[in-house]
Design an enzyme around this catalytic site. Structure first.
Site, mmCIF file in Angstrom:
data_model
loop_
_atom_site.group_PDB
_atom_site.id
_atom_site.type_symbol
_atom_site.label_atom_id
_atom_site.label_comp_id
_atom_site.label_asym_id
_atom_site.label_seq_id
_atom_site.Cartn_x
_atom_site.Cartn_y
_atom_site.Cartn_z
ATOM 1 N N GLU A 1 96.535 -55.528 54.600
ATOM 2 C CA GLU A 1 96.687 -55.873 53.175
ATOM 3 C C GLU A 1 97.696 -57.012 52.993
ATOM 4 O O GLU A 1 97.450 -57.955 52.251
ATOM 5 C CB GLU A 1 97.134 -54.644 52.372
ATOM 6 C CG GLU A 1 97.362 -54.976 50.895
ATOM 7 C CD GLU A 1 97.501 -53.750 50.014
ATOM 8 O OE1 GLU A 1 96.535 -52.979 49.945
ATOM 9 O OE2 GLU A 1 98.579 -53.575 49.406
ATOM 10 N N ARG B 1 98.292 -85.837 29.552
ATOM 11 C CA ARG B 1 99.116 -85.669 28.337
ATOM 12 C C ARG B 1 100.215 -86.739 28.284
ATOM 13 O O ARG B 1 100.898 -86.986 29.278
ATOM 14 C CB ARG B 1 99.740 -84.278 28.314
ATOM 15 C CG ARG B 1 100.565 -84.008 27.059
ATOM 16 C CD ARG B 1 100.935 -82.543 26.953
ATOM 17 N NE ARG B 1 101.949 -82.283 25.951
ATOM 18 C CZ ARG B 1 101.705 -82.179 24.644
ATOM 19 N NH1 ARG B 1 100.475 -82.308 24.193
ATOM 20 N NH2 ARG B 1 102.688 -81.935 23.791
ATOM 21 N N GLN C 1 109.900 -88.310 36.287
ATOM 22 C CA GLN C 1 110.175 -87.778 37.623
ATOM 23 C C GLN C 1 110.502 -86.281 37.581
ATOM 24 O O GLN C 1 110.172 -85.534 38.506
ATOM 25 C CB GLN C 1 111.337 -88.539 38.264
ATOM 26 C CG GLN C 1 111.388 -88.375 39.766
ATOM 27 C CD GLN C 1 112.433 -89.275 40.390
ATOM 28 O OE1 GLN C 1 113.582 -89.310 39.939
ATOM 29 N NE2 GLN C 1 112.045 -90.007 41.413
#
Lengths: 380, 88
Positions: free
Chosen positions: A243, A269, A280
């Site tokens: 798992e 955007r 940055q």
């Protein structure tokens, strides 16, 4: 050393991603009461996802750990319902793997085909109210009575439990043997005395219902014992090895999709007359998200490869588990920041990824427990 | 490899590493380490590492059971048996 997928792996990965996009739920589940149903489960089974690492003779894919992880990564990347992916992986790795490797022939024949074809849903039940990280100190008991074991106790946080048909669980059979006195069982859900409550209301992974399971004098035929008496710890550790190595690949897929969305968003955007990507402070955030994702991916692939070689040690698996789950939370947090107010809205699914990521640092061993393991491997 | 010497070294390790906060608790070769909770799921891994470092004997997962880890004497017997198999 080869970091590339084989052509067979690439083809399987591409085929699966396309099929998941077309056939699995195309919506996020934001309501705590909204979880997968048998139709959803059946569709995942049709894609082979419920039997990836089960033997082909039972209808499984016969895949090893690394190939299983690659498929689960595709599942996480292309299915919007991360809870469903989690539920399938828990069924496969925490339940089917121990049945595959420790059940007797009769029980394997009875259960594995259905677990692969989707007609049998499994739940793993080890956690108790007083046994979380200290999972070896169980209160549930199993007492031998002729050809049966009588199980008494209560389990919690059992993923898939409300919809399960079989429950893989652990109980104390030899109290004098301390934590080595536990045994594993595959318990059919319909036995008298077994009751399931839930689903529990959770923060995330809503698609996967979790519940409490009460065993009140449940008489389990002895053939459902996994391995031999006292082997519970070994069986549980074995299933958790799978798992921890494979399930967290789901989060690699989620982070991949998330990063793609973040990159697309900051490229399109504009604020203050410039693209967000031209700031940055924003582009570095994308870089750091990439660093976390790619580092975690390498550690997880390595843990799976070691599992396939039969040489996986606890430290390698713990490193991968911690790296992926901590990256999942940190990247989800950064994604909300990158999207700003839009990321805070439930309709975009960005905040949902954060709520789905938080439990990853808790289940399959908390980050703190795994850091104990890593420190121990370093000789501390 | 001498079983008595291995038992003594194991007991020293257990006293220092596992009983450091439990001063006054006496153990010997037949103390039931699992039943008393002296070895738990975290400490078994430390013990495995110690056995590997001290005697170069890896303990396979299949041998981690209540019989082999019942007390220091049983653990020492298992280590000596594994060591013999390695030599062969």
């Amino acid at each position: 050393m080869d970091f590339a997928m084989t052509s067979e792996q690439r083809q399987r990965h591409d085929r699966l991603r396309s099929a998941i996009r077309h056939q699995l739920p195309g919506r996020r589940r934001t309501d705590p009461g909204d979880h997968f149903d048998r139709d959803d489960w059946g569709r995942t089974a049709d894609l082979g996802l419920t039997g990836l690492c089960l033997p082909e003779e039972f209808g499984g894919g016969g895949l090893g750990a690394l190939d299983t992880a690659l498929c689960l990564e595709a599942f996480g990347q292309c299915c919007l319902d991360t809870g469903l992916a989690f539920g399938v992986a828990a069924h496969l790795l925490a339940c089917a793997v121990p049945i595959r490797d420790f059940a007797g022939d009769e029980v394997r024949g009875q259960l594995l085909k259905g677990m692969a074809d989707g007609s049998v849903i499994a739940s793993n039940a080890i956690t108790e109210d007083s046994a979380g990280s200290d999972s070896a100190r169980l209160g549930m008991t199993a007492v031998r009575d002729g050809d049966h074991y009588v199980l008494d106790g209560e389990k919690s946080f059992a993923s898939n439990a409300p919809l399960s048909d079989v429950i893989v669980t652990y109980a104390v059979t030899q109290p004098e043997a301390g934590f080595l006195g536990t045994s594993g069982f595959a318990v059919p859900r319909d036995l008298p005395g077994l009751s399931v409550s839930g689903p529990m209301e959770k923060m995330g992974l809503h698609g996967c219902p979790a519940g409490r399971i009460t065993f009140d004098g449940v008489r389990v035929p002895a053939r459902y014992l996994l391995g031999s008496e006292g082997q519970g710890r070994t069986i549980f550790q074995h299933s958790m090895g799978w798992e921890r190595a494979c399930l967290f690949a789901i989060y690699l897929g989620v982070m991949t999709h998330q990063l793609e969305r973040c990159v697309a968003h900051v490229r399109s955007r504009k604020q203050f007359g410039r693209r967000l990507a031209d700031f940055q402070a924003v582009s570095h955030k994308i870089s750091v998200m990439s660093e976390r994702l790619e580092g975690a991916r390498l550690l997880l692939y390595r843990a799976c490869w070691l599992t396939d070689q039969g040489t996986a040690d606890a430290g390698a698996v713990s490193l991968a588990k911690v790296a992926v789950s901590e990256a999942a939370v940190a990247n989800a947090r950064d994604a909300v920041q990158v999207f700003g107010g839009i990321g805070y809205l439930a309709s975009t699914g960005i905040e949902q990824q954060l709520r789905d990521a938080v439990p990853s640092t808790l289940f399959s061993g908390t980050t703190e427990i795994h850091r104990n393991v890593i420190a121990r491997e370093r000789g501390l | 490899m001498n079983t008595d010497a291995v038992t003594t070294r194991l007991l020293d390790f257990i006293r220092v590493e596992f009983l450091w906060s439990d001063e006054g608790r006496e153990i010997d070769a037949s103390t039931p380490l699992l039943e008393w909770g002296i070895i738990d799921s975290l400490r078994i891994a430390l013990l495995q590492s110690f056995i590997l470092n001290e005697w170069d004997v890896p303990v396979p997962a299949a041998l981690i059971d209540a019989k082999n880890f019942k007390n220091a004497s049983c653990i020492a017997a298992m280590i000596c048996e594994l060591d013999k198999e390695t030599v062969r």
